[in-house]
Design a protein around this motif. Sequence first.
Motif, PDB file in Angstrom:
ATOM      1  N   GLU A  15      30.708 105.327  50.256  1.00  0.00           N
ATOM      2  CA  GLU A  15      30.574 105.954  51.565  1.00  0.00           C
ATOM      3  C   GLU A  15      29.147 106.461  51.702  1.00  0.00           C
ATOM      4  O   GLU A  15      28.619 107.106  50.798  1.00  0.00           O
ATOM      5  N   GLY A  18      28.842 108.824  56.408  1.00  0.00           N
ATOM      6  CA  GLY A  18      30.089 108.753  57.148  1.00  0.00           C
ATOM      7  C   GLY A  18      30.619 107.352  57.370  1.00  0.00           C
ATOM      8  O   GLY A  18      31.635 107.177  58.039  1.00  0.00           O
ATOM      9  N   ARG A  19      29.954 106.347  56.825  1.00  0.00           N
ATOM     10  CA  ARG A  19      30.406 104.962  56.972  1.00  0.00           C
ATOM     11  C   ARG A  19      30.943 104.457  55.645  1.00  0.00           C
ATOM     12  O   ARG A  19      30.389 104.763  54.593  1.00  0.00           O
ATOM     13  N   ARG A  20      31.985 103.661  55.693  1.00  0.00           N
ATOM     14  CA  ARG A  20      32.500 103.003  54.498  1.00  0.00           C
ATOM     15  C   ARG A  20      31.730 101.701  54.338  1.00  0.00           C
ATOM     16  O   ARG A  20      31.598 100.934  55.294  1.00  0.00           O
ATOM     17  N   ALA A  58      32.403 101.126  59.614  1.00  0.00           N
ATOM     18  CA  ALA A  58      32.363 100.184  58.499  1.00  0.00           C
ATOM     19  C   ALA A  58      31.064  99.393  58.506  1.00  0.00           C
ATOM     20  O   ALA A  58      30.566  98.993  59.566  1.00  0.00           O
ATOM     21  N   SER A  77      26.545  96.385  60.199  1.00  0.00           N
ATOM     22  CA  SER A  77      27.487  97.440  60.597  1.00  0.00           C
ATOM     23  C   SER A  77      28.236  97.014  61.852  1.00  0.00           C
ATOM     24  O   SER A  77      27.652  96.465  62.789  1.00  0.00           O
ATOM     25  N   ASP A 150      41.338 100.728  56.152  1.00  0.00           N
ATOM     26  CA  ASP A 150      41.578 100.685  54.705  1.00  0.00           C
ATOM     27  C   ASP A 150      41.789  99.250  54.226  1.00  0.00           C
ATOM     28  O   ASP A 150      41.281  98.856  53.174  1.00  0.00           O
ATOM     29  N   ILE A 153      38.376  97.407  54.239  1.00  0.00           N
ATOM     30  CA  ILE A 153      37.529  97.807  53.113  1.00  0.00           C
ATOM     31  C   ILE A 153      38.034  97.179  51.814  1.00  0.00           C
ATOM     32  O   ILE A 153      37.241  96.783  50.960  1.00  0.00           O
TER      33      ILE A 153
END
Length: 167
Positions: A15, A18-20, A58, A77, A150, A153
């Motif tokens: 992370e 604030g971005r995965r 993401a 992104s 989720d 990712i």
Amino acid sequence: MPFQEKLRHSPPPIEVAGRRVKRYHVTADPAGIEPGVEKAAYEILPRLLPEPDGTPPATFVVLHRGGDSGAYLNAYSWVWDNVLHCRVAVAGQPALGCPDRDPTHFLLLDRPLIGCVWELPPLLHERDAWVRHLLAPEHTTDAPGPTGLDAYIADILPDGTTGDHRS
């Protein structure tokens, strides 16, 4: 010298701001990317990320260690729900405006480049994963497990070569 595919490694997601962030590392060296190059690349990563716009936060990155002194960090992104924002940092490559050949001295690339042949293979997988998990999840199987962001990712292109890019 004839064209040769390179090795692609998929370290665990992280992370950042604030971005995965899903990660792909590309190099011809079986030992992987040098820790100093990796550290320097991820230190500049926040500068490559767009402002939040309501799209699930993401990003996927391709960190490429060239066969010469160059190192490249491409950050892709998701924005506007279904669009890729691309920003690139480069180090050790005077042909791209770097002041030296130090592969840890990253700076923002000011040219409209999105990646070379070794950096582009994750794009197809990531496009399909975004559609599968966020744009059309009703078309996925009813298998138990993560959903939405989720699931996206967790859906990582496995280690292999840059020529292996099928989901």
